[in-house]
Scaffold this active site. Structure first.
Site, mmCIF file in Angstrom:
data_model
loop_
_atom_site.group_PDB
_atom_site.id
_atom_site.type_symbol
_atom_site.label_atom_id
_atom_site.label_comp_id
_atom_site.label_asym_id
_atom_site.label_seq_id
_atom_site.Cartn_x
_atom_site.Cartn_y
_atom_site.Cartn_z
ATOM 1 N N SER A 1 -1.633 1.249 -7.846
ATOM 2 C CA SER A 1 -0.770 0.730 -6.792
ATOM 3 C C SER A 1 0.155 -0.367 -7.348
ATOM 4 O O SER A 1 0.929 -0.117 -8.254
ATOM 5 C CB SER A 1 -1.621 0.232 -5.626
ATOM 6 O OG SER A 1 -0.826 0.041 -4.471
ATOM 7 N N ASP B 1 -1.682 6.419 -2.383
ATOM 8 C CA ASP B 1 -2.104 5.204 -3.087
ATOM 9 C C ASP B 1 -3.414 5.414 -3.856
ATOM 10 O O ASP B 1 -4.421 5.853 -3.304
ATOM 11 C CB ASP B 1 -2.275 4.104 -2.039
ATOM 12 C CG ASP B 1 -2.601 2.751 -2.659
ATOM 13 O OD1 ASP B 1 -2.670 2.660 -3.890
ATOM 14 O OD2 ASP B 1 -2.773 1.789 -1.905
#
Length: 715
Positions: free
Chosen positions: A50, A195
């Site tokens: 991320s 993510d």
């Protein structure tokens, strides 16, 4: 005991860095890396998830930390995360309607059905920003980067971790940070990726096995909420997300070896959404790394050896695009026009220029997204662009409303509607229709036609019908009568389109006007009047305000001139309008907005009448109370953005003050000129999805204290 032994070895141990996810809190990784550079500690390899993939991928590509800090600091995070282009980039023809209070939502009609916008959040701006960081680098293996790198995403179907170790570096970074609800998913090799924190928040195992002797694991995740904090469904959702991520984080932390280091920067007060506070968050990361400087010392190199290591870091070259190929399923956008706007001419396009063209095309409003992948083929850098048309196009529908009221005055209400049909032909013709229903009805239609594909020269045919309400007030602020001034006008113009900046029009018009009494004593009924005119006109518009409702930066200018040539000589006049508007952001989130406005008729006869009065337009006088042949207004507004709003509700809450000065020449009531009349307004307001609303109170010389409420007002 291992670290002291390693410290005395001929070569310092290799340090690998694991950068975890955490949204904006991930900017702490930047500060940690800056401190490692100050300590002259080389990084042997990086794995990121991320935000960690964003920082780690850019650094591994060879970007300097100072460059990255500058890019993050200068970025307009409100624009990057909004899913919309910056207003300054939007073509003028599209942003004209911004001055009308339409809701921030467009519907569409295609194939006989009403289309509702898709729920996915557009990520065009953030995609290009991420591509700019490593300069669209594509490698057969990420071990060939300046620092070997791995990025982790999550397969949305299976929940498994997907590790990127080759290919499009920007795609890997973008997929790893595709936070559900913030960015749309990434499609890659037949999988939908989101993510990486959902599968592997701390990608420890990606660096186990050879690239480093010791790992520095940096955890910037949000801590869990305590029981007393779980008082709303939003808090419960946040805690649920934390529990999902915490489980896989524990699994990865359990894989750490005794010699590995764990660093958790103190980030109290910083949320995952605080992107604009990136510099402060980075500083918190730097301080955290300073706290373990003694533990990092064994990994440091002597100055000359560290300088040699830095010299091996290959900064990503500023890529150039030699050829552009456009693909997509096109129903209404002309792909040849799209190809022409994006392609290089005789020379290659610098990557920044290519990105600028993508941004300009996207800002046109007819494409959902423009993605691309760069590849090196036969000695050329080829950008393969995939374009996706807007689901609701090409017939766009918008609705809105406006309302206003003042103490001791009248209230008004109107329903608003707009229809726009784009791409009527390959040259980009457009048909625009506007409707207002209420006390002052209006209907307008325009056919706008560029003379060739991507031409800035255009022709326009338009027609408009409008009723305007004028009230006649006595010097004692008593309303004596209301009049309706109806106008029907047709225009034919030729013009020059300055793209996102504005336009210039020269043309002819034919109009018919009628004045009639609505309410008031019979003595005013003699004011009925009908008039026809033909003439020439000139219109110039410039608009680079960042927000037409509550601007914080930019300028706008308008100039209009109309001169009839068919009226009797003793009644012939010409009309002039001028408006200048500028906004400047000051320290502490305060905006200074200055406005100068003049409207007037010159020549023989009565000519047109213009009005002063109302909210921030000589507050203290009723809306339109000062009617005259010519009016001028000078205004300075100071307003403070007291708080932001979630993007689903709007942008901000404001408090401010307005200082005004107005003058009227040849007033309708007594045919006299007023002096310059000072006024002041105190107000509260908000920029919401329903439009700008304000509530305030003001006074002016010769006026009286007046309270106001408005939704959709234009200042």
């Amino acid at each position: 005991m291992l670290l002291p032994l390693l410290a005395h070895a001929a070569a310092p141990p290799r340090l690998g860095v694991v950068l975890g996810g955490g949204g904006a809190r991930g900017f702490a990784h930047l500060g940690v890396l800056q401190e490692l550079e100050r300590l002259q500690v080389p990084v042997a390899c990086i794995a990121g998830t991320s935000a960690g993939a964003l920082i780690g991928g850019a650094y591994a590509s060879g970007r300097s930390l100072d460059e990255m800090a500058g890019l993050f600091r200068r970025a307009d995070w409100d624009v990057l995360l909004s899913g919309k282009p910056a207003r300054q980039d939007v073509p003028y023809q599209r942003k004209q309607g911004d001055l009308v209070n339409y809701f921030d939502l467009s519907f569409g009609v295609r194939d006989g059905e009403l289309r509702i916008p898709r729920g996915a959040i557009n990520s065009q701006a953030i995609d290009l920003f991420i591509r700019e960081l490593p300069r669209a680098r594509d490698e057969p293996g990420f071990d060939r980067l300046s620092i070997p790198f791995r990025a982790v995403a999550t397969d949305l179907e299976s929940g498994d971790a997907v590790v990127f170790d080759r290919g499009d570096l920007s795609l890997a970074m973008r997929a790893s940070m595709a936070v559900p609800g913030l960015f749309d998913v990434v499609e890659h090799d037949g999988r939908l990726l989101v993510d990486g924190g959902l599968a592997r928040q701390l990608p420890v195992e990606e660096l186990l096995g050879g690239c480093a002797d010791v790992l520095l694991v940096i955890d910037v995740g949000t801590p869990p909420l305590k029981a007393e904090q779980l008082r709303s469904f939003i808090n419960v959702l946040d805690q649920t997300s934390y529990l999902m991520v915490a489980r896989n984080s524990k699994e990865q932390l359990a894989k750490m070896r005794p010699q590995d280091l764990l660093l958790r920067p103190t980030l109290d007060g910083f949320s995952p959404a605080d992107f604009a506070r990136n510099a402060d968050i980075a500083e918190a990361g730097r301080r955290a790394a300073q706290g373990i400087a003694a533990q990092l010392a064994p990994f440091a190199l002597p100055p000359e050896r560290y300088a040699a290591w830095q010299a091996t870091q290959r900064a990503p070259q500023s890529a150039r695009i030699d050829r552009v190929e456009v693909a997509g399923n096109f129903d209404f956008v002309d792909p040849q026009a799209l190809q022409q706007r994006l392609s290089a001419a005789s020379t290659a396009l610098p990557l920044e220029t290519f990105h600028r063209r993508l941004t300009e095309v996207f800002a046109g409003g007819d494409l959902e997204r423009l993605s691309y992948r760069a590849a090196f083929e036969q000695g050329q850098n080829v950008a393969r662009v995939t374009a996706e048309e807007r689901f609701v196009g090409p017939n766009y529908l918008r609705a809105g409303l406006s309302l206003s009221s003042a103490t001791n005055g009248r209230a008004s209400f109107a329903l608003l509607g707009e229809h726009k049909r784009s791409w009527l032909n390959a040259a980009g013709g457009m048909w625009l229709n506007e409707l207002r229903l209420g006390e002052e009805p209006m209907l307008r239609s325009e056919w706008y036609q560029p003379l060739a594909t991507d031409s800035q020269l255009f022709a326009s045919l338009s027609a408009r019908y409008e009723d305007r309400l004028y009230s006649l007030y006595s010097p004692g602020h008593r309303r004596e009568a209301d009049f309706i001034f109806g106008t029907t006008q047709a225009n034919a113009d030729l013009g020059w389109d300055f793209r996102q900046f504005g336009e210039l029009r020269l043309g002819v018009y034919q109009s018919r006007t009628a004045l009639r009494l609505k309410t008031g004593a019979a003595v005013y009924d003699d004011a009925r009047e009908r008039q026809s005119a033909r003439g020439v006109r000139m219109l110039f518009n410039y608009d680079q305000l960042d927000n037409p409702r509550w601007p914080r930066q930019g300028m706008a200018a308008q100039f209009s001139l109309s001169a009839p040539y068919t009226m009797a000589l003793d009644e012939r006049y010409h009309s002039v309008g001028l408006r200048l508007d500028a906004a400047q952001l000051l320290p502490r989130d305060v905006t200074l907005r200055t406005t100068a406005r003049f409207d007037g008729s010159f020549g023989r006869g009565d000519g047109m009448v213009y009005a002063l009065g109302g909210f921030n337009n000589l507050s203290g006088y009723q809306p339109g109370e000062l009617l005259a042949s010519r009016t001028a207004l000078l205004r300075s507004m100071l307003y403070w953005r007291a708080a932001g709003l979630p993007s689903a509700l709007g942008s901000g809450l404001y408090a401010g003050v307005s200082f005004e000065a107005g003058k009227a020449w040849r007033t309708v009531w007594d045919q006299c000129n007023s002096s310059w009349l000072p006024g002041m307004t105190l107000f509260l307001g908000a920029d919401t999805v329903l439009g700008p609303w304000s509530v305030g109170v003001g006074n002016a010389k010769g006026g009286q204290w007046t309270g106001y409420f408005s939704l959709g007002a234009q200042y």
